[in-house]
Design a protein around this motif. Structure first.
Motif, PDB file in Angstrom:
ATOM      1  N   THR B  22      46.358   6.714 -38.710  1.00 41.89           N
ATOM      2  CA  THR B  22      46.577   5.332 -38.286  1.00 41.89           C
ATOM      3  C   THR B  22      45.282   4.543 -38.504  1.00 41.89           C
ATOM      4  O   THR B  22      44.191   5.098 -38.440  1.00 41.89           O
ATOM      5  N   VAL B 133      42.158   0.020 -31.060  1.00 38.16           N
ATOM      6  CA  VAL B 133      43.616  -0.035 -31.150  1.00 38.16           C
ATOM      7  C   VAL B 133      44.029   0.600 -32.476  1.00 38.16           C
ATOM      8  O   VAL B 133      43.344   0.429 -33.480  1.00 38.16           O
ATOM      9  N   CYS B 134      45.141   1.360 -32.450  1.00 40.30           N
ATOM     10  CA  CYS B 134      45.630   2.020 -33.665  1.00 40.30           C
ATOM     11  C   CYS B 134      46.815   1.268 -34.250  1.00 40.30           C
ATOM     12  O   CYS B 134      47.712   0.863 -33.512  1.00 40.30           O
ATOM     13  N   TYR B 135      46.839   1.131 -35.568  1.00 41.93           N
ATOM     14  CA  TYR B 135      47.977   0.538 -36.252  1.00 41.93           C
ATOM     15  C   TYR B 135      48.509   1.521 -37.291  1.00 41.93           C
ATOM     16  O   TYR B 135      47.774   1.943 -38.181  1.00 41.93           O
TER      17      TYR B 135
END
Lengths: 288, 288, 288, 288
Positions: B22, B133-135
């Motif tokens: 991610t 934050v992970c995307y």
């Protein structure tokens, strides 16, 4: 203009609040400090200027964040303890860690010129990383701090002997390493004394014990309360109004901060300073 | 001397590795920057020196951490994107966040005197907090960056109009607020032009678009590949040897870093710079 | 009567929502099934009744939770895949895991008498534990399922040969173990064929390939779309209204569920059943 | 045959061990039990058979997992408390929750026919979901249990009055709701007594207090120790050998389990049963 089309990305942020009613320790460590020591020619085994700089930065952190009840530092690491009732940043780990690390770093860079007036900083600049750990009981918390102070002792005795062998005894690094392999504490003490007339116990307390940052109130007579027994109830402050909590916070933020080099493993340190675990401001210290 | 009695406290440290594969965004924000702006008398609505300082600090972060593929900043915030294949610090959130924040802060304090030669720093020093934050997909990542750039646009148009009303129009703050209540973008553009002869589109791009930090390679003709279609496969680098990965890392760390003020919402920016999503170094840019 | 004095304890519950836009796999495993096999005298190397029971329970889970797009089982384990767009229970890990495990267990105990009419259950009852794992891309998800199916193959070939040596060849368990030490797949195939005239490829597909549970729609001609290329976009369903989503959910919940024993490693399985990754209901299957 | 190509997917599993030295509560709740009650025509406001079934399932859970020190149930929910020193499944949340939920569900379905001999189960089968919460101190843990028992009291008083109004008073549901709106506990007690001659305190304790599952040892005279003061130290068992721990575990697993309906909010329950918080087996109960 609405920002709604992209705003969904906020939902990917995951909560990281730390468990309530636990002591939060944020520990930071210097990044690549071995290289730093070489680059800036830090004195071995301890560089007083570098330790003074760590302590100045730590004091600034405790001063900026009155929720911190005690801090302990050794070498290029520092641990900051938030009281278990602390609700700063809703206890979000990333906010707590990043704020401590950022405040520490800012002050470290800022104070550099004071501690190293003849050695300007160069790139890459000194930086620190950090993490947060929760401890549910006073016993766990004190064991954590004891762990760091025992580590300080073990490393400092080793380093003091190692560098005596190299600097005073003329050994190569690898020969000093060999000479120390398998030795216990008493061997090193003996080696220091018989070969170099160094009494380890006369080494500066800052080197042997590390540094403790806390608020300075009037010491309490340990006879006056059942300290060991009261430890946990001490840490359980009476429920109080928000006004009182805010008043306490302000009193704490005004208290004088000290950096001392004391034994924090034994009970005595804690018995005389009940405000550290209770988070209730103590009495103003008597004028000397 | 064994340290075993207290060492059990290490078990309380909880793992915080971020999900593999991610995109990791570390965003930092200035703490209490409203007070900062007042204290140091930052120009309203934008202080070029303050933005230059943010950009200098961000460039230093990207330079120190070649795993960062792009960074985007506006006002007192900056977002750093680690490629989804990145394994720095085993992807531990606290290490990633604290390292970015510490490096940024160190450089911000260090470069202060360059950007504000007449205004010495005072306490409390400027600090930043951060979070990760992970995307999971390229689409999510680009939407995140678009979200920040749209926010930049909305805020800057508002602030430009607000301060025109106050500084040029002589309104009190609260009257300017009222004048803007309920207006849409076109109203503000119109207000700026008709009242103050300001064409918003002629405002500096740094203010309108924010700042993008990335490595500078030769631009690619977007006609040469099916860019939209290739987006995800682009981001899926061929499996390669550790030697190759290390070689790429070194090439990236040597590439020239640039700070530009471009539209990163539309495809064009990405189509011309496939190396940002692929994490594969591009060709050295042609000499001008 | 207010319940406020104690209600603060709710604040200790920590959120555990899984990262959005990732495939969620809930895998459950039988607890202490080695003992179970002995107690209920399951046939070695495979007990068809026990596998039928696993499959019946798994079908009930997929039927009760239409958000599950495919499930794969082997031996005493089963994996359930929730589509990456799934928002069931706000993606809370503990709710997802416990609901799947509870539904599976309830049906396992309920159907026991059907599959083992002559063997009543006794204490301790059969139970399962579970966990949830997120996979960001279709490639990761398919690799997960391939991992389980390769494991099925490896274990089943080993077990088939082992029990042939014991049951048909008259070896002691430990001698069979020794005979197999260091052998590769072709050795075992050869051993089965030359010693026991068993052609491993003629073993039942349920034993060799495990069981796949999915909704049965009309198969799609893989020639009709660029399957490999479309994989990720397939999994990215067009944004649609809540009504449409709810309608799809109802259509899925009415679709016929099948349990088959197919190769899910190769592309063909996925190419012909695009609805599994797209989560869009397919066409009703043609009547035979 | 190696399985290495796909095995990387294991790295996506994220650790979920709960903080050491904290009390773990696993609470489960019936899914869609309002529908269940209607489908199987459970008696209102309490169905003794349904509660007996909950208690039988809970007893089986405590019996299978001797690490559970106490359990408390009301209506369609049950809370299981693991001692803070418990290391079962390395304290992994998903293993603990799924094992408790699976064991509970298996026994609920198994014992159904005993408690409801005339009402066969039908689909969908009864299921439960669960979650784990950590409590750092004995005070927090007891407050959690008090919270549940106060909830039991509030709901049961309401339901008892509501159904008296409907069943005995002939009111429609919505009129009974209106009659109760804004009433406090004393109003409801009065309503029950004056209108229906029901003395709420004579209602069965199982309905008013819920059910407590624990191991039955000889009660301790609360005068014999400083119970309130000793609470936390009680919960801090002396460090002991693995052999002793294992011996204790076996003794616990053999102790007689009881289901009682007692006040667990006041100190008396805990003072007389110090083994619940200490996790040290008590003396065998005197024969009556």
């Amino acid at each position: 203009m609405a920002n709604s089309k992209f705003e969904y990305v906020r939902l990917f942020e995951q909560p990281d609040a730390l468990l309530p009613n636990t002591w939060i320790v944020v520990r930071l460590d210097g990044r690549a400090f071995t290289k730093m020591c070489a680059k800036y020619k830090f004195t071995k085994p301890n560089d007083r200027r570098a330790l003074d700089l760590m302590n100045a930065a730590a004091k600034a952190v405790v001063s900026d964040l009155p929720e911190i009840t005690i801090a302990y530092g050794v070498s290029d690491e520092y641990s900051f303890v938030f009281h278990k009732t602390c609700n700063l940043f809703e206890r979000r780990a990333s906010k707590l860690v990043s704020t401590v690390v950022s405040t520490f770093t800012a002050n470290y860079v800022y104070y550099w010129a004071t501690c190293f007036p003849d050695t300007p900083l160069s790139f890459p600049l000194p930086t620190f990383d950090g993490r947060a750990v929760c401890y549910p009981s006073v016993e766990n918390l004190r064991d954590y701090l004891s762990w760091r102070q025992v580590d300080c002792h073990i490393n400092n005795l080793y380093n003091t002997t190692f560098w005596a062998l190299v600097q005073l005894g003329g050994l190569e690094n690898k020969d000093a390493e060999k000479a120390l392999a398998g030795t216990v504490a008493s061997d090193k003490n003996e080696m220091l004394f018989s070969r170099f007339q160094i009494n380890y116990n006369n080494e500066p307390e800052m080197f042997r014990k590390g540094s403790v940052v806390f608020r300075d109130y009037e010491l309490v007579d340990p006879e006056s309360h059942q300290v060991a027994e009261d430890m946990d109830s001490l840490a359980e402050p009476a429920r109080q109004s928000k006004t009182q909590t805010e008043k306490d916070r302000r009193r704490r933020s005004k208290a004088r901060l000290v950096v001392e080099h004391l034994d924090i493993i034994k009970d005595d340190f804690w018995d005389r300073r009940p405000w550290i675990l209770s988070n209730k401001p103590g009495l103003a210290p008597k004028e000397p």
